[in-house]
Design a protein around this motif. Structure first.
Motif, PDB file in Angstrom:
ATOM      1  N   LEU A  96       0.843  -1.195   0.000  1.00 14.24           N
ATOM      2  CA  LEU A  96       0.000   0.000   0.000  1.00 14.24           C
ATOM      3  C   LEU A  96       0.877   1.243   0.000  1.00 14.24           C
ATOM      4  O   LEU A  96       1.783   1.372   0.822  1.00 14.24           O
ATOM      5  CB  LEU A  96      -0.898   0.007   1.235  1.00 14.24           C
ATOM      6  CG  LEU A  96      -1.916   1.143   1.292  1.00 14.24           C
ATOM      7  CD1 LEU A  96      -2.950   0.996   0.178  1.00 14.24           C
ATOM      8  CD2 LEU A  96      -2.606   1.181   2.649  1.00 14.24           C
ATOM      9  N   CYS A  97       0.639   2.131  -0.932  1.00 16.27           N
ATOM     10  CA  CYS A  97       1.382   3.380  -0.963  1.00 16.27           C
ATOM     11  C   CYS A  97       0.501   4.442  -1.590  1.00 16.27           C
ATOM     12  O   CYS A  97      -0.556   4.152  -2.145  1.00 16.27           O
ATOM     13  CB  CYS A  97       2.688   3.236  -1.748  1.00 16.27           C
ATOM     14  SG  CYS A  97       2.436   2.869  -3.479  1.00 16.27           S
ATOM     15  N   ALA A  98       0.931   5.666  -1.494  1.00 19.96           N
ATOM     16  CA  ALA A  98       0.138   6.779  -1.992  1.00 19.96           C
ATOM     17  C   ALA A  98      -0.058   6.664  -3.503  1.00 19.96           C
ATOM     18  O   ALA A  98       0.888   6.348  -4.221  1.00 19.96           O
ATOM     19  CB  ALA A  98       0.825   8.091  -1.653  1.00 19.96           C
ATOM     20  N   PRO A  99      -1.269   6.942  -3.974  1.00 21.51           N
ATOM     21  CA  PRO A  99      -1.493   6.918  -5.421  1.00 21.51           C
ATOM     22  C   PRO A  99      -0.512   7.807  -6.177  1.00 21.51           C
ATOM     23  O   PRO A  99      -0.075   7.464  -7.276  1.00 21.51           O
ATOM     24  CB  PRO A  99      -2.929   7.441  -5.560  1.00 21.51           C
ATOM     25  CG  PRO A  99      -3.579   7.176  -4.252  1.00 21.51           C
ATOM     26  CD  PRO A  99      -2.493   7.248  -3.225  1.00 21.51           C
ATOM     27  N   GLU A 100      -0.152   8.931  -5.559  1.00 25.19           N
ATOM     28  CA  GLU A 100       0.770   9.839  -6.250  1.00 25.19           C
ATOM     29  C   GLU A 100       2.107   9.175  -6.551  1.00 25.19           C
ATOM     30  O   GLU A 100       2.762   9.507  -7.543  1.00 25.19           O
ATOM     31  CB  GLU A 100       0.996  11.110  -5.414  1.00 25.19           C
ATOM     32  CG  GLU A 100      -0.109  12.138  -5.622  1.00 25.19           C
ATOM     33  CD  GLU A 100       0.167  13.450  -4.923  1.00 25.19           C
ATOM     34  OE1 GLU A 100      -0.806  14.177  -4.694  1.00 25.19           O
ATOM     35  OE2 GLU A 100       1.335  13.751  -4.604  1.00 25.19           O
TER      36      GLU A 100
END
Lengths: 228, 124
Positions: A96-100
């Motif tokens: 899981l990581c930031a969409p950006e």
């Protein structure tokens, strides 16, 4: 197993959305799958959470009375597919990581490949990101979108994370870039391969196509498209 | 599959939300689509969608059971997920078919180790 190129399939919006979902669900978790859409006519897609009425009104405002907007599984805004280079990427997204961060990776790779072919763009960034999203994808740039030398947004994308994979759907506006569609598609493919360290699969498995056809029914249904 | 939902059981009914870490990574939540009431779900089944910056994320059922409540407040104000992920930002409630199934889930210590392993693995 019979194989065919993923690129070259002429479909409408429901067909493309369904095939993308089939690829997201069916492709190997460690694979990078890339395909370029071929459209059967003008089409409009809108983001997962957007109200269908907004997309309907946007089509009507363009005089697209006969075009039925189709809801995407990905987020983002309304996109008019009338000459854009539309493509999708299914990629490993196991943490899981930031969409950006995903947008940055994909768009950075494409930017570098475009630069190599003489097309100059930059990653748009701001310290004061506007709150909320614009209804229309190309109305304004969001962080990590690609913009041309004149500041005009040329590439935007939308994402869906499902289990350990992600679906990216991108739209590249070729106008003013001074490069052929074919050259731009090659740049997209090369940029992704370089940045993600994977060779994109572009061959279609028969079961993906069959799953896509099965899923089309949902993408044509009011239950899906008019959920909001 | 290890994921970032939490479950808080009260008897056989559990509230479900996403962790502080998850809300930070997802960033600004703009939309929540909870499951329909009465829906039967299996452990690990995607049953809810949260959207942030042009990205939609599947949320998984931590245990099998029936959806008995959906948080109308997060539908109206999705940023509650960011501001109060363990409080008012809960997403839905499940009446667990077998509360013992929750023993499959990570406890706080396991989750912290999971986050460390994800950080060590790096983004992809």
């Amino acid at each position: 197993m019979r194989r065919a190129e993923l690129t070259g399939l002429v479909l409408d919006a429901a067909g493309h959305m369904a095939l993308d979902e089939a690829l997201l669900l069916g492709s190997p978790a460690d694979a990078l799958v890339l395909r370029f859409y071929r459209w059967s006519g003008p089409a409009c897609t809108f983001g997962y959470s957007q109200p269908s009425l907004a997309a309907r009104r946007a089509c009507d405002a363009r005089g697209w009375k006969d075009v039925s907007p189709v809801r995407r599984a990905t987020g983002g805004g309304i996109v008019f597919h009338d000459g854009d280079i539309t493509f999708s990427v299914v990629l490993p997204w196991d943490r899981l990581c930031a969409p950006e961060a995903i947008y940055q990776k994909i768009h950075r790779g494409i930017r570098a490949a475009l630069k190599s072919s003489g097309v100059m763009t930059s990653l748009w960034s701001t310290q004061n990101r506007p709150v909320g999203l614009s209804a229309s994808c190309f109305a304004r740039a969001e962080p990590m979108d690609l913009v041309g030398e004149d500041g005009r947004k040329v590439l935007g994308g939308a994402l869906r994370k499902k289990a350990l994979k992600g679906l990216y759907q991108g739209s590249l506006r070729p106008e003013g870039l001074g490069s052929s569609r074919e050259a731009l598609e090659i740049a997209v493919s090369q940029g992704l391969a370089h940045e993600l360290g994977l060779t994109p699969k572009t061959e279609l498995r028969r079961e993906w196509l069959e799953d896509g056809r099965r899923l089309e029914k949902r993408y044509r249904s009011p239950d899906w498209n008019e959920r909001r | 599959m290890k994921s970032h939902e939490w479950l808080r059981l009260d008897g056989d009914v559990g509230a479900v939300g996403i962790s502080e870490h998850a809300q930070k990574e997802i960033t600004d939540v703009v939309f929540v689509e909870p499951p329909k009431l009465g829906r039967k779900v299996k452990q690990g089944e995607p049953c809810c969608v949260v959207e942030s910056v042009k990205a939609a994320f599947d949320i998984y059922a931590p245990v099998s059971g029936e959806v008995v409540a959906a948080n109308a407040d997060v539908v109206k104000d999705p940023q509650l997920v960011n501001h109060e992920p363990y409080g008012k930002g809960w997403l839905f409630k499940i009446k667990a078919a077998s509360p013992a199934e929750a023993s499959n889930l990570m406890n706080n210590e396991d989750y912290e180790k999971f986050l460390l392993s994800e950080a060590a693995h790096g983004s992809r």
